[in-house]
Design a protein around this motif. Sequence first.
Motif, PDB file in Angstrom:
ATOM      1  N   LEU A  17      -8.304   6.377 -58.052  1.00  0.00           N
ATOM      2  CA  LEU A  17      -7.039   5.719 -58.364  1.00  0.00           C
ATOM      3  C   LEU A  17      -6.505   4.980 -57.138  1.00  0.00           C
ATOM      4  N   LEU A  18      -6.541   5.625 -55.974  1.00  0.00           N
ATOM      5  CA  LEU A  18      -6.054   4.970 -54.752  1.00  0.00           C
ATOM      6  C   LEU A  18      -6.943   3.795 -54.347  1.00  0.00           C
ATOM      7  N   LEU A  19      -8.256   3.919 -54.533  1.00  0.00           N
ATOM      8  CA  LEU A  19      -9.138   2.786 -54.248  1.00  0.00           C
ATOM      9  C   LEU A  19      -8.856   1.608 -55.175  1.00  0.00           C
ATOM     10  N   PHE A  20      -8.582   1.897 -56.442  1.00  0.00           N
ATOM     11  CA  PHE A  20      -8.276   0.833 -57.393  1.00  0.00           C
ATOM     12  C   PHE A  20      -6.947   0.157 -57.055  1.00  0.00           C
ATOM     13  N   VAL A  21      -5.938   0.942 -56.684  1.00  0.00           N
ATOM     14  CA  VAL A  21      -4.639   0.377 -56.299  1.00  0.00           C
ATOM     15  C   VAL A  21      -4.796  -0.493 -55.055  1.00  0.00           C
ATOM     16  N   ASN A  22      -5.600  -0.062 -54.099  1.00  0.00           N
ATOM     17  CA  ASN A  22      -5.845  -0.859 -52.905  1.00  0.00           C
ATOM     18  C   ASN A  22      -6.556  -2.167 -53.252  1.00  0.00           C
ATOM     19  N   LEU A  23      -7.490  -2.121 -54.180  1.00  0.00           N
ATOM     20  CA  LEU A  23      -8.202  -3.323 -54.594  1.00  0.00           C
ATOM     21  C   LEU A  23      -7.263  -4.318 -55.272  1.00  0.00           C
ATOM     22  N   ILE A  24      -6.324  -3.827 -56.064  1.00  0.00           N
ATOM     23  CA  ILE A  24      -5.400  -4.702 -56.791  1.00  0.00           C
ATOM     24  C   ILE A  24      -4.292  -5.232 -55.879  1.00  0.00           C
ATOM     25  N   LEU A  25      -3.664  -4.361 -55.104  1.00  0.00           N
ATOM     26  CA  LEU A  25      -2.493  -4.755 -54.329  1.00  0.00           C
ATOM     27  C   LEU A  25      -2.814  -5.272 -52.926  1.00  0.00           C
ATOM     28  N   GLY A  26      -3.956  -4.908 -52.375  1.00  0.00           N
ATOM     29  CA  GLY A  26      -4.291  -5.331 -51.015  1.00  0.00           C
ATOM     30  C   GLY A  26      -4.668  -6.798 -50.965  1.00  0.00           C
ATOM     31  N   ASP A  27      -4.272  -7.456 -49.872  1.00  0.00           N
ATOM     32  CA  ASP A  27      -4.634  -8.865 -49.745  1.00  0.00           C
ATOM     33  C   ASP A  27      -5.945  -8.980 -48.972  1.00  0.00           C
ATOM     34  N   ASN A  28      -6.767  -9.933 -49.393  1.00  0.00           N
ATOM     35  CA  ASN A  28      -8.061 -10.162 -48.784  1.00  0.00           C
ATOM     36  C   ASN A  28      -8.134 -11.626 -48.381  1.00  0.00           C
ATOM     37  N   LYS A  29      -7.877 -11.890 -47.096  1.00  0.00           N
ATOM     38  CA  LYS A  29      -7.892 -13.251 -46.580  1.00  0.00           C
ATOM     39  C   LYS A  29      -8.869 -13.331 -45.407  1.00  0.00           C
ATOM     40  N   PRO A  30     -10.145 -13.482 -45.697  1.00  0.00           N
ATOM     41  CA  PRO A  30     -11.105 -13.560 -44.592  1.00  0.00           C
ATOM     42  C   PRO A  30     -10.992 -14.887 -43.850  1.00  0.00           C
ATOM     43  N   TYR A  31     -11.148 -14.832 -42.541  1.00  0.00           N
ATOM     44  CA  TYR A  31     -11.197 -16.035 -41.718  1.00  0.00           C
ATOM     45  C   TYR A  31     -12.280 -15.845 -40.670  1.00  0.00           C
ATOM     46  N   ILE A  32     -12.530 -16.855 -39.876  1.00  0.00           N
ATOM     47  CA  ILE A  32     -13.697 -16.882 -39.002  1.00  0.00           C
ATOM     48  C   ILE A  32     -13.694 -15.743 -37.988  1.00  0.00           C
ATOM     49  N   ASN A  33     -12.536 -15.409 -37.417  1.00  0.00           N
ATOM     50  CA  ASN A  33     -12.506 -14.321 -36.434  1.00  0.00           C
ATOM     51  C   ASN A  33     -12.710 -12.964 -37.086  1.00  0.00           C
ATOM     52  N   LYS A  34     -12.230 -12.805 -38.297  1.00  0.00           N
ATOM     53  CA  LYS A  34     -12.391 -11.534 -38.988  1.00  0.00           C
ATOM     54  C   LYS A  34     -13.840 -11.323 -39.424  1.00  0.00           C
ATOM     55  N   LEU A  35     -14.535 -12.402 -39.729  1.00  0.00           N
ATOM     56  CA  LEU A  35     -15.910 -12.309 -40.187  1.00  0.00           C
ATOM     57  C   LEU A  35     -16.926 -12.318 -39.051  1.00  0.00           C
ATOM     58  N   SER A  36     -16.482 -12.526 -37.815  1.00  0.00           N
ATOM     59  CA  SER A  36     -17.411 -12.568 -36.687  1.00  0.00           C
ATOM     60  C   SER A  36     -17.877 -11.154 -36.353  1.00  0.00           C
ATOM     61  N   PRO A  37     -19.065 -11.037 -35.747  1.00  0.00           N
ATOM     62  CA  PRO A  37     -19.590  -9.709 -35.452  1.00  0.00           C
ATOM     63  C   PRO A  37     -18.946  -9.028 -34.259  1.00  0.00           C
ATOM     64  N   TYR A  38     -18.088  -9.720 -33.514  1.00  0.00           N
ATOM     65  CA  TYR A  38     -17.452  -9.140 -32.336  1.00  0.00           C
ATOM     66  C   TYR A  38     -16.068  -8.662 -32.726  1.00  0.00           C
ATOM     67  N   GLU A  39     -15.852  -7.360 -32.624  1.00  0.00           N
ATOM     68  CA  GLU A  39     -14.614  -6.781 -33.114  1.00  0.00           C
ATOM     69  C   GLU A  39     -13.423  -7.036 -32.206  1.00  0.00           C
ATOM     70  N   CYS A  40     -13.660  -7.351 -30.951  1.00  0.00           N
ATOM     71  CA  CYS A  40     -12.538  -7.506 -30.031  1.00  0.00           C
ATOM     72  C   CYS A  40     -11.820  -8.831 -30.236  1.00  0.00           C
ATOM     73  N   GLY A  41     -12.428  -9.767 -30.919  1.00  0.00           N
ATOM     74  CA  GLY A  41     -11.775 -11.041 -31.182  1.00  0.00           C
ATOM     75  C   GLY A  41     -11.989 -12.076 -30.096  1.00  0.00           C
ATOM     76  N   LEU A  42     -12.728 -11.741 -29.060  1.00  0.00           N
ATOM     77  CA  LEU A  42     -12.994 -12.683 -27.979  1.00  0.00           C
ATOM     78  C   LEU A  42     -14.339 -13.361 -28.183  1.00  0.00           C
ATOM     79  N   ILE A  43     -14.457 -14.539 -27.631  1.00  0.00           N
ATOM     80  CA  ILE A  43     -15.727 -15.257 -27.697  1.00  0.00           C
ATOM     81  C   ILE A  43     -16.662 -14.643 -26.653  1.00  0.00           C
ATOM     82  N   PRO A  44     -17.861 -14.237 -27.036  1.00  0.00           N
ATOM     83  CA  PRO A  44     -18.754 -13.591 -26.073  1.00  0.00           C
ATOM     84  C   PRO A  44     -19.247 -14.577 -25.020  1.00  0.00           C
ATOM     85  N   LEU A  45     -19.347 -14.084 -23.780  1.00  0.00           N
ATOM     86  CA  LEU A  45     -19.791 -14.922 -22.677  1.00  0.00           C
ATOM     87  C   LEU A  45     -21.278 -14.783 -22.403  1.00  0.00           C
TER      88      LEU A  45
END
Length: 117
Positions: A17-45
């Motif tokens: 039930l909680l997973l279903f409520v999260n699926l319905i009410l949660g917002d899902n707005k992927p963008y380039i930084n969120k989809l990148s493999p680096y979790e810190c959000g910085l550009i790797p050097l």
Amino acid sequence: MNNLLILIIMTTIIVFLLLFVNLILGDNKPYINKLSPYECGLIPLGDCRATLNIQYILVAILFIIFDIEVIVLLPYALTINNIYTYWIMIIFIIILTIGFYYEISKGALKYVKSAGD
């Protein structure tokens, strides 16, 4: 019906039930930084694969061993009601102390600075 069976069924229903409520009410707005493999959000050097000093791994292994020792000794400490369990606990601690002394005598815990540190 058994109380444990009711608990398992109710827990499963609440989880889905909680997973279903999260699926319905949660917002899902992927963008380039969120989809990148680096979790810190910085550009790797450079390359993210760095060498790890073996001393760190040895200390981690020792930490796990003595952490498990605490987990094993806790039931003994709570249920020590005769001399037999007391001596079993003492023998266990002596064996671990001998192993720890062996590691110290072999120099496993000596930290040597490498060029990368």
